[in-house]
Motif scaffolding. Structure first.
Motif, PDB file in Angstrom:
ATOM      1  N   ALA A 359       0.813  -1.222   0.000  1.00  0.00           N
ATOM      2  CA  ALA A 359       0.000   0.000   0.000  1.00  0.00           C
ATOM      3  C   ALA A 359       0.846   1.272   0.000  1.00  0.00           C
ATOM      4  CB  ALA A 359      -0.933  -0.006   1.222  1.00  0.00           C
ATOM      5  N   ARG A 360       2.118   1.130  -0.381  1.00  0.00           N
ATOM      6  CA  ARG A 360       3.043   2.279  -0.299  1.00  0.00           C
ATOM      7  C   ARG A 360       2.612   3.426  -1.220  1.00  0.00           C
ATOM      8  NH1 ARG A 360       4.691  -1.006  -4.105  1.00  0.00           N
ATOM      9  NH2 ARG A 360       5.630  -0.154  -5.994  1.00  0.00           N
ATOM     10  N   GLN A 361       2.954   4.656  -0.810  1.00  0.00           N
ATOM     11  CA  GLN A 361       2.741   5.837  -1.633  1.00  0.00           C
ATOM     12  C   GLN A 361       4.006   6.156  -2.441  1.00  0.00           C
ATOM     13  OE1 GLN A 361       0.066   8.082  -1.990  1.00  0.00           O
ATOM     14  NE2 GLN A 361      -1.137   6.458  -1.042  1.00  0.00           N
TER      15      GLN A 361
END
Lengths: 513, 513
Positions: A359-361
């Motif tokens: 779920a990294r940005q």
């Protein structure tokens, strides 16, 4: 004036022309290729610029796709010069043989625009000033003089019909019509105009009774190997299903593409099942169009498979995961120059990041050290890779030494660069993972880094990329620099073999269109 | 078996076929288009996959370019299905009319490869196992059985000649020959193989006496406007110089491309001088293929011209130069989202940097704040712009607020972002250049920045880009964020008018291929 057409009719042995003009004709004669009952079309592309090689014709490709979707079988394409006689004789021959004839080009105002005149000649008609077109010329150009250039657009064969298309998006009727003469539809040559007109007039060509059905099979073996099965399938389904076999030299996932086409869905499915049953087991493969999204599943699947290759991938992943534990994504970047080794590395790092931070940005950062005159194919591949993996590219020029110094100046938060080299390269055998300063945080580390960088670069960086036409290989040696000591360097030596089949497979399949 | 060819000969009124086959024939008949004495060629592309719209033919484009360079005039291209009768009748017709016939496709091992059989039929010949090809099949595939699929490659018309090409780069002779039958040359369909074969056999087609000369004139006016002059030129030079007129809807520099072709350099130059003299003054324009290299000269030339537009450009340059005095290139980046305003800004900044630091090593840094679902054409334009200007792109996702915060985290050395807005936009009228913290060095500055960012973003960012098919416009509003206060913001309001014609001109011309 009926001469050209009459000769064409005599040549094909057709009679009853006027009646045939009133309704679409079934194909006949030696050049009729549609094996079913479908309406046929002949496409005539008009233009010296194509025959001279100045312009690539793209209109026939668009027309073929659209007509097929409408249930029309394109039987022939002809490219002819801006010459009244040449166009007239081809129009006459095509009009007598195919349900529809679509021409493209030659309907502008200049001396080399002779299509209307040629179509008139093909049908033995006069060219007249069409009152409705005269009114449109007046409306759009404000001109009424009979001799003005604009008025050439209104000078058409006497039996011309005007077809007003409908904008597919707005539902509005087009303001300017397409001219047709009997079964000949006269399209403009400018691609955007032609495409808009054909889409707006699809109803003229749409077949009610014909739908083409098709299936594709990708085969991971040489064409020679499956020829006997294809011959058998062709003999079994000839006349019902058309079977095409097309070798592809650019894909690393498959080597032959088989196409099955039929007007009968039942026949198609029968032929498909026949082939899937009779082809040697395991050689029909799925088409891989996206190898990036499933990277984590695929790579970790391979690593956990226990195979010889899997064990080597597992070892490489362990090193990558260690780097990901030690540095944040903002502190880390992956060296990438478009070669197969670093493409394999990027794929593995992407898989590890995808698994660890789904779920990294932040984007994975990639460092491209640009040489003085890179190959254009390489730069294209690098740009395509940036798009494909959604990474953040940082391009730095110069030698590794200068590049790393400049990088540290621009992005002082960077702590580590993941780089790929091969265990089998000279000077790489003695390296261990995580060579260089570990645990230190961006501090000066010239002495501890020097040997690594020197080893890597003295070994000579081997860069290769694949073009659509086949492999392009190039070897350049990067001169060995003294280490600037500005950036911590994390070296990732692959296990033997990983850089071989895996890297090549990745690289060539990623390059395929 | 001679039936097809005899019919074709009768139809064109040609006699003396066997003699004609022994040497290249001059073109004749209604479809002979070369107006000079050049050898002619007809190209036959063989393949159902092209007529079905599965594959775009690129081979004919390559052949046309190469043949023209060799002094051969391509008179016709025909795309035919994988059908013996269809291929045979086209080969027979073309062989009788053109000096050379080049076919492409249909020479593999599978059932749909029927070109050899069809060419044999066209000439009334039998297909035989060619001993030299049988030996090659044995050599390359290790096969000797007459019925194996590989042996199909050795089954050719009885009068076949084998032509061994020469590799242009190495000078080595190819290991596998190209088969020709009389004046018909049978090329493979796989583009890489076809291209290699044609390049290696150029001597077969090279004309000693014919060289095509050509010139191009780009005209910045509507085609209608120059039609009378073109008609006059065509009437004056007809038969000596071929004149083509091609509207281009995608270029903003010119609207019509005129091509002049001749076998006589003297005639060509005469026609060229005629047109340059008779065309309305000032409408023949140079073709601009690189607007980046001369940016400094052009932009400062405009600024110093004293014109109304020049004065506005000069004012914008003054603001940019002030920013360049205050910040180093490492501390500065230019906001860029692919729209016309920021494209104009980037061009001006590039010009100023080029003038002030001609020998710089650092790349100009460009900030792209990526929206959730950007238009693909926009992303392509951004990538093309990065390549064109050689800038360093930094892509950040999210709202302006999030993006600037993330940027500062990634690149803490950044002090200022140059951004473009229009004086005529609502909320922009009250802005002055260098709004925001000046002189401060990366310190927190939330309060002083807020109004600017709010004004800019509340105004709604207007983004537009051009595609090759014409303008694509899209408007999206970026929600107004609270300012993160992390990065100093230098706002560059254009003077009125600069963003109009200048920006549009830049944007569309940069997009043209």
């Amino acid at each position: 004036m009926w001469g050209v057409l009459r000769a064409a009719l005599r040549a094909t042995g057709r009679v009853g022309w006027p009646a045939a003009l009133c309704r679409p004709m079934a194909a006949s004669g030696p050049a009729a290729v549609a094996r079913g009952s479908a309406n046929t079309a002949g496409i005539i592309i008009i233009g010296d610029e194509i025959l001279k090689g100045y312009t690539q014709d793209t209109n026939s490709f668009f027309m073929c796709r659209r007509l097929r979707a409408l249930g029309v079988s394109v039987a022939r394409i002809s490219v002819v010069p801006d010459d009244v006689e040449a166009i007239a004789s081809e129009v006459a021959a095509f009009a007598a043989r195919f349900t529809f004839v679509l021409t493209s080009g030659g309907i502008g105002p200049t001396h080399d625009d002779v299509t209307f005149e040629a179509v008139a000649k093909a049908f033995g008609e006069r060219v007249i000033l069409h009152p409705e077109l005269v009114a449109l010329v007046h409306k759009f150009f404000g001109k009424t003089e009979v001799q003005c250039p604009e008025m050439k657009l209104a000078r058409v064969p006497e039996s011309s019909r005007l077809n007003y298309g409908t904008d597919r998006h707005t539902g509005n009727t087009f303001k300017y019509p397409l001219v047709s003469v009997h079964n000949v539809y006269i399209f403009p040559g400018i691609p955007a105009l032609m495409e808009r007109a054909l889409d707006g007039l699809a109803h003229l060509f749409q077949s009610k009774q014909t739908h083409f059905h098709s299936r594709t099979i990708y085969v991971a073996s040489d064409e020679m190997f499956i020829t006997p099965v294809l011959d058998w399938a062709d003999a079994t389904f000839r006349g019902r299903v058309s079977l095409g076999s097309y070798p592809d030299w650019t894909s690393n996932y498959y080597r032959v593409k088989l196409t099955l086409d039929s007007e009968s869905e039942q026949d198609l499915e029968e032929a498909y099942r026949f082939l899937m049953r009779e082809l040697p087991p395991g050689i029909a493969v799925p088409l891989v169009t996206d190898c990036v999204s499933p990277a984590a599943v695929e790579v970790y699947g391979l690593a956990e498979s226990g195979s010889a290759l899997g064990q080597k991938v597992a070892a490489a992943l362990q090193t990558i995961e260690e780097a990901l534990d030690r540095y944040s994504l903002v502190q880390l970047c992956v060296g990438f120059n478009g070669g197969k080794d670093c493409t394999a590395l990027l794929h593995l790092v992407h898989a590890a990041v995808q698994r660890q931070f789904p779920a990294r940005q932040e984007r994975l950062q990639v460092l491209y050290i640009r040489t003085v005159s890179p190959f254009p194919e390489m730069e294209q591949f690098i740009q395509a890779t940036v798009q494909r993996y959604g990474v953040q590219l940082c391009t730095v020029e110069g030698s590794i030494r200068e590049a790393l110094a400049h990088l540290k100046e621009q992005q002082p938060q960077l702590e580590a660069v993941l780089m790929g080299t091969r265990r089998t390269d000279p000077y790489s055998r003695t390296l261990t993972p995580m060579t260089g300063p570990t645990g230190t945080s961006g501090s000066s580390c010239a002495s501890s880094l020097s040997p690594t960088v020197s080893s890597m670069t003295r070994a000579g960086a081997s860069m290769s990329c694949w073009t659509r036409e086949g492999p392009l290989r190039c070897h350049r040696t990067i001169p060995a620099p003294a280490c600037p000591g500005a950036v911590g360097l994390c070296l990732l030596p692959y296990a033997d073999g990983v850089d071989g089949p895996l890297a090549l497979r990745l690289c060539s399949s990623l390059c395929s269109p």
